[in-house]
Write a protein that holds these residues in place. Structure first.
Motif, short mmCIF file in Angstrom:
data_model
loop_
_atom_site.label_atom_id
_atom_site.label_comp_id
_atom_site.label_asym_id
_atom_site.label_seq_id
_atom_site.Cartn_x
_atom_site.Cartn_y
_atom_site.Cartn_z
N PHE A 280 0.73 -1.18 0.06
CA PHE A 280 0.05 0.17 -0.06
C PHE A 280 0.99 1.18 0.11
O PHE A 280 1.88 1.42 0.70
N GLY A 281 0.58 2.25 -0.71
CA GLY A 281 1.23 3.52 -0.90
C GLY A 281 2.31 3.59 -2.00
O GLY A 281 2.40 2.95 -2.79
N GLY A 282 3.13 4.81 -1.50
CA GLY A 282 3.99 5.05 -2.55
C GLY A 282 5.51 5.23 -2.20
O GLY A 282 6.17 4.34 -1.95
N LYS A 283 5.69 6.69 -2.06
CA LYS A 283 6.98 6.84 -1.46
C LYS A 283 7.41 6.10 -0.21
O LYS A 283 8.27 5.81 -0.02
N ARG A 284 6.46 6.10 0.91
CA ARG A 284 6.47 5.25 1.91
C ARG A 284 5.51 4.34 2.01
O ARG A 284 4.28 4.85 2.07
N ALA A 285 5.77 3.13 1.78
CA ALA A 285 4.77 2.09 1.63
C ALA A 285 4.63 1.07 3.07
O ALA A 285 5.44 1.22 3.79
N THR A 286 3.42 0.64 2.99
CA THR A 286 3.18 -0.40 4.09
C THR A 286 3.25 -1.76 3.45
O THR A 286 2.43 -1.70 2.32
N ILE A 287 3.75 -2.76 3.93
CA ILE A 287 3.87 -3.98 3.35
C ILE A 287 3.08 -5.01 4.20
O ILE A 287 3.32 -4.76 5.56
N ALA A 288 2.41 -5.77 3.82
CA ALA A 288 1.61 -6.65 4.62
C ALA A 288 1.27 -7.93 3.80
O ALA A 288 1.45 -8.15 2.69
N VAL B 277 -2.42 -8.36 7.38
CA VAL B 277 -1.59 -8.30 8.51
C VAL B 277 -0.35 -7.65 8.24
O VAL B 277 0.62 -7.75 7.23
N THR B 278 -0.26 -6.43 8.68
CA THR B 278 0.99 -5.56 8.27
C THR B 278 2.40 -6.06 8.64
O THR B 278 2.61 -6.61 9.75
N ILE B 279 3.20 -6.04 7.82
CA ILE B 279 4.72 -6.62 7.90
C ILE B 279 5.53 -5.45 8.22
O ILE B 279 6.42 -5.68 9.27
N ALA B 280 5.49 -4.39 7.57
CA ALA B 280 6.18 -3.14 7.77
C ALA B 280 5.58 -1.94 7.39
O ALA B 280 5.03 -2.16 6.23
N ARG B 281 5.84 -1.00 7.94
CA ARG B 281 5.29 0.54 7.72
C ARG B 281 6.42 1.34 7.38
O ARG B 281 7.50 1.14 7.69
N ARG B 282 6.00 2.36 6.51
CA ARG B 282 7.10 3.38 6.25
C ARG B 282 8.17 3.07 5.59
O ARG B 282 9.31 3.44 5.64
N VAL B 283 7.97 2.12 4.58
CA VAL B 283 9.23 1.57 3.60
C VAL B 283 9.54 2.35 2.48
O VAL B 283 8.68 2.78 1.76
N PRO B 284 10.64 3.02 2.43
CA PRO B 284 11.01 3.97 1.33
C PRO B 284 11.07 3.05 0.27
O PRO B 284 11.17 1.94 0.06
N GLY C 105 11.83 -3.80 -2.81
CA GLY C 105 12.41 -4.86 -3.25
C GLY C 105 13.26 -5.83 -2.04
O GLY C 105 13.30 -6.86 -2.02
N GLU C 106 13.95 -5.12 -1.43
CA GLU C 106 14.86 -5.58 -0.22
C GLU C 106 13.75 -6.33 0.83
O GLU C 106 14.34 -7.42 1.23
N VAL C 107 12.64 -5.79 1.25
CA VAL C 107 11.89 -6.22 2.12
C VAL C 107 11.25 -7.64 1.34
O VAL C 107 11.34 -8.63 1.99
N LEU C 108 10.82 -7.47 0.17
CA LEU C 108 10.27 -8.45 -0.34
C LEU C 108 11.18 -9.85 -0.58
O LEU C 108 10.99 -10.90 -0.07
N GLY C 109 12.31 -9.22 -0.77
CA GLY C 109 13.48 -10.56 -1.09
C GLY C 109 13.82 -11.15 0.28
O GLY C 109 14.14 -12.48 0.57
N THR C 110 13.79 -10.25 1.36
CA THR C 110 14.14 -10.81 2.45
C THR C 110 12.83 -11.92 3.08
O THR C 110 13.44 -12.67 3.80
N ILE C 111 11.74 -11.41 2.83
CA ILE C 111 10.74 -12.39 3.38
C ILE C 111 10.39 -13.37 2.11
O ILE C 111 9.57 -14.42 2.61
N GLY C 112 11.28 -13.53 1.47
CA GLY C 112 11.36 -14.76 0.49
C GLY C 112 10.22 -14.57 -0.76
O GLY C 112 9.80 -15.53 -1.31
N VAL C 113 9.58 -13.37 -0.93
CA VAL C 113 8.64 -13.11 -2.00
C VAL C 113 9.20 -13.03 -3.23
O VAL C 113 8.74 -13.65 -4.39
#
Length: 180
Positions: free
Chosen positions: A79-87, A127-134, A139-147
């Motif tokens: 969700f979002g753009g410059k600062r995203a929420t990943i869930a 279910v929120t995993i991370a908020r305010r992700v630049p 891509g780093e977040v998605l790679g870290t959680i194996g997506v």
């Protein structure tokens, strides 16, 4: 501040999500695990508002069905753009929509300024995993959680159960748990 009414996950699913949070934190990435409050738990927000009065508690105590409410945790959503929420997305079922509508109907008369994204018809369960992700770190977040990684996309999936409802009061940093 925001108040909310949320579904809490069964212990095994909660532990699984907390493990994802820990992996992100260990990698130096934004994570819900960075929140050091004793009430920080994986959850599915049903209603969020500027304020929710404790007067709703009697109604909330009777809403969660006696039979377990099954939740399918599925693909990652951003969700979002410059600062995203990943869930993690949550599969929308008739039972889940029914609980959402019931909680919204019970809560709305006791709430100030219900946020549009929590209203029936506008709500996306997650279910929120991370908020305010630049944006440049998504891509780093998605790679870290194996997506994503090595050209492969894998959607985390897990069957979970909602074991309780809670009302979160951000002003007092307290929660009231119903069931479970």
């Amino acid at each position: 501040m925001a108040h909310s009414v949320e579904l809490l996950l069964d212990p095994e699913s909660e532990s699984w999500v907390v493990g994802i949070w820990a992996a992100l934190s260990a990698a130096g990435l934004p994570s819900q695990g960075a929140i050091r409050s004793g009430t920080n738990r994986p959850h599915v927000t049903l209603v969020a508002a500027e304020h929710i009065s404790p007067e709703v508690d009697t109604s909330l105590a009777s809403i969660l069905p006696a039979d377990p409410l099954r939740l399918g945790l599925t693909s990652v959503v951003v969700f979002g753009g410059k600062r995203a929420t990943i869930a993690l997305g949550v599969v929308m079922t008739d039972a889940l929509m029914s609980v959402h509508r019931e909680v919204a109907a019970a809560t709305t008369p006791h709430a100030t300024r219900v946020f549009h994204h929590a209203r029936p018809g506008d709500w996306t369960p997650h279910v929120t995993i991370a908020r305010r992700v630049p944006g440049d770190r998504i891509g780093e977040v998605l790679g870290t959680i194996g997506v994503v990684g090595d050209g492969v996309t894998v959607a985390p999936q897990r069957d979970a159960t909602a074991v309780a409802l809670r009302r979160w009061d951000s002003d007092t940093r307290t929660d009231v748990v119903f069931g479970g």
